[in-house]
Structure formats: structure tokens, C-alpha cells
Motif scaffolding. Structure first.
Motif, PDB file in Angstrom:
ATOM      1  N   LEU A 128      35.049 -30.292 -31.650  1.00 40.34           N
ATOM      2  CA  LEU A 128      33.970 -31.272 -31.836  1.00 40.34           C
ATOM      3  C   LEU A 128      34.151 -32.492 -30.948  1.00 40.34           C
ATOM      4  N   SER A 129      35.387 -32.981 -30.844  1.00 34.77           N
ATOM      5  CA  SER A 129      35.684 -34.115 -29.963  1.00 34.77           C
ATOM      6  C   SER A 129      37.120 -34.026 -29.505  1.00 34.77           C
ATOM      7  N   PHE A 176      39.826 -36.579 -27.098  1.00 35.21           N
ATOM      8  CA  PHE A 176      40.057 -37.787 -26.305  1.00 35.21           C
ATOM      9  C   PHE A 176      41.545 -37.907 -26.023  1.00 35.21           C
ATOM     10  N   GLY A 177      41.880 -38.637 -24.989  1.00 36.92           N
ATOM     11  CA  GLY A 177      43.289 -38.851 -24.710  1.00 36.92           C
ATOM     12  C   GLY A 177      43.512 -39.920 -23.668  1.00 36.92           C
ATOM     13  N   ASP A 178      44.770 -40.252 -23.498  1.00 37.10           N
ATOM     14  CA  ASP A 178      45.186 -41.128 -22.400  1.00 37.10           C
ATOM     15  C   ASP A 178      46.340 -40.437 -21.676  1.00 37.10           C
ATOM     16  N   THR A 207      48.920 -39.192 -24.822  1.00 35.99           N
ATOM     17  CA  THR A 207      48.503 -38.853 -26.181  1.00 35.99           C
ATOM     18  C   THR A 207      47.106 -38.257 -26.149  1.00 35.99           C
ATOM     19  N   LEU A 235      43.922 -36.630 -28.922  1.00 35.17           N
ATOM     20  CA  LEU A 235      43.410 -36.315 -30.259  1.00 35.17           C
ATOM     21  C   LEU A 235      42.326 -35.248 -30.120  1.00 35.17           C
ATOM     22  N   TYR A 272      39.562 -32.998 -32.626  1.00 36.64           N
ATOM     23  CA  TYR A 272      38.933 -32.816 -33.941  1.00 36.64           C
ATOM     24  C   TYR A 272      38.092 -31.556 -33.835  1.00 36.64           C
ATOM     25  N   ALA A 323      39.868 -29.626 -38.870  1.00 38.13           N
ATOM     26  CA  ALA A 323      41.259 -30.019 -38.643  1.00 38.13           C
ATOM     27  C   ALA A 323      41.290 -31.026 -37.509  1.00 38.13           C
ATOM     28  N   ALA A 324      42.371 -31.776 -37.465  1.00 37.95           N
ATOM     29  CA  ALA A 324      42.598 -32.685 -36.349  1.00 37.95           C
ATOM     30  C   ALA A 324      44.038 -32.546 -35.906  1.00 37.95           C
ATOM     31  N   GLU A 325      44.249 -32.766 -34.618  1.00 41.96           N
ATOM     32  CA  GLU A 325      45.604 -32.748 -34.081  1.00 41.96           C
ATOM     33  C   GLU A 325      45.809 -33.963 -33.200  1.00 41.96           C
ATOM     34  N   ARG A 326      47.032 -34.458 -33.245  1.00 42.82           N
ATOM     35  CA  ARG A 326      47.456 -35.551 -32.361  1.00 42.82           C
ATOM     36  C   ARG A 326      48.666 -35.049 -31.580  1.00 42.82           C
TER      37      ARG A 326
END
Lengths: 119, 119
Positions: free
Chosen positions: A63-64, A66-68, A71, A73, A75, A88-91
Motif C-alpha cells: 500500500l505504501s 517510504f525510506g531514507d 531505513t 517502512l 505497509y 502488516a507493516a515492516e520497518r
């Protein structure tokens, strides 16, 4: 796309496509995984956790993301015969193109309920 | 910081600091919330869900936050007397400075287990 996100999105595409070999190519030999059931250490433990789920997967949708530099993320939503919609989400912490720390969060309750209902 | 992230981080800071009035100032009157237990509609239902949790909160830590013009992702950890470490993630859609869709994921199982153990 951020450097970390390149790695994270490639990892997600690989495991959600059922290619665990390709997924683990993005994971550090020293990866630490913080999952709902506790900590996992190393790609073998991560693979043993993810592969049965990947095999159950009917569909998934990122669904989304993002990162730098270090790191990322993610979703996403997943669908299996057990649970029709399990988001679920992952970092991820990424160093030199490999995921060194992977935190994940999802709701275990509907999986427990489905397994209990199935006997 | 992205426009969506400004709103999302302000919302998080407010509710995690116990100021639900300030938090709801960042939420659209038409917000749709996709939470583990199901859908909530409108700020009143969101507040009724978040306020008891915010009151239980011993500490929280925003681990990562990213966004673009209209979407933000937050990954954070929470600590309560019930569950020492309960990570969560949220995905927000933001329009004109207000959260119009809020998806959240966390593991309900340890909360259920803690409540069952407490009788």
C-alpha cells in the motif's frame, strides 16, 4: 527511490512472489527480526517463519513504502484462506544493501481464531 | 517534512501525549479508520477507541515516520501495564491538513492474553 527502499521493496516483491531464495539475498547473515511472537536471528529463522506464510498467500498489496538512506517502512495487506485481510507493516534497517534489522507488526488474533475454529 | 507527515506527526504527538482534543483537530469529520477490530467512522468513534489506550500509556516512541504530499506512515512502540512493548504502525491519507483515512495495525493477541490472565 531511497537506497534502503530499493532493498526493502525487492525483498517484499521476492517473498510475496514466493521466491524465498531471492528474498533472502537481501537479508544480512546477522539479521535480527522483531516479530510479534518474539525475536528471530539470522536468515534461516526468518525464512522458516516467512516461507509457510508466503505459501499460503492468495494475494498481497504493497500500500505504501517510504525510506531514507538506511531505513524503510512498508505497509501492506495480505490475503490467505485463513484471514481474508491481514495488514502488516515492516520497518527495515538496511546497511550496504542488506536488511540488518527487520521489525514487523501484524495482528495475530485472527490467525489464532481461524486456527482454533479449524480445530 | 512532507505535508501529510506534518499532520500525522502532530496527531501522534497529541494523542500519545494524552491530548485527545488536540489530536482530533487533525482528523477529518469524515475520517474512516481501519483498525484490527474493524472499521470506525468519524472522530468520535476514533477518540472512543484511542482515549482509553492513551490513558494507559506509560511511554511511546515514534521509531520512523515518512510521507509524501498525501500519505504518511508511522511506526512506533508503546508500553502499557498490560503489554510492555506493543509496536504499531499507521498509514494516513491526509487531505487539506486533515486525516481522512487512518489504517492501523498492531497485535491484539498480547492484550487479549493480558486481559484473560487478569480475569
Amino acid at each position: 527511490m531511497s537506497k534502503a527502499l530499493d532493498t526493502s521493496v525487492a525483498y517484499f516483491a521476492a517473498w510475496s512472489g514466493g521466491d524465498l531464495d531471492a528474498a533472502m539475498a537481501h537479508v544480512s547473515p546477522d539479521v535480527v527480526v522483531v516479530a510479534p511472537a518474539g525475536r528471530l536471528h539470522g536468515p534461516d529463522q526468518l525464512r522458516a517463519f516467512m516461507e509457510p506464510f508466503a505459501r499460503m498467500l492468495l494475494s498481497s498489496a504493497l500500500l505504501s513504502a517510504f525510506g531514507d538512506d538506511d531505513t524503510a517502512l512498508l505497509y501492506y495487506d495480505t490475503s490467505t484462506a485463513l484471514v481474508a485481510s491481514a495488514p502488516a507493516a515492516e520497518r527495515h534497517t538496511v546497511v550496504d544493501g542488506l536488511i540488518t534489522e527487520l521489525q514487523m507488526v501484524f495482528d495475530r488474533l485472527p490467525f489464532e481464531q481461524a486456527r482454533a475454529a479449524a480445530g
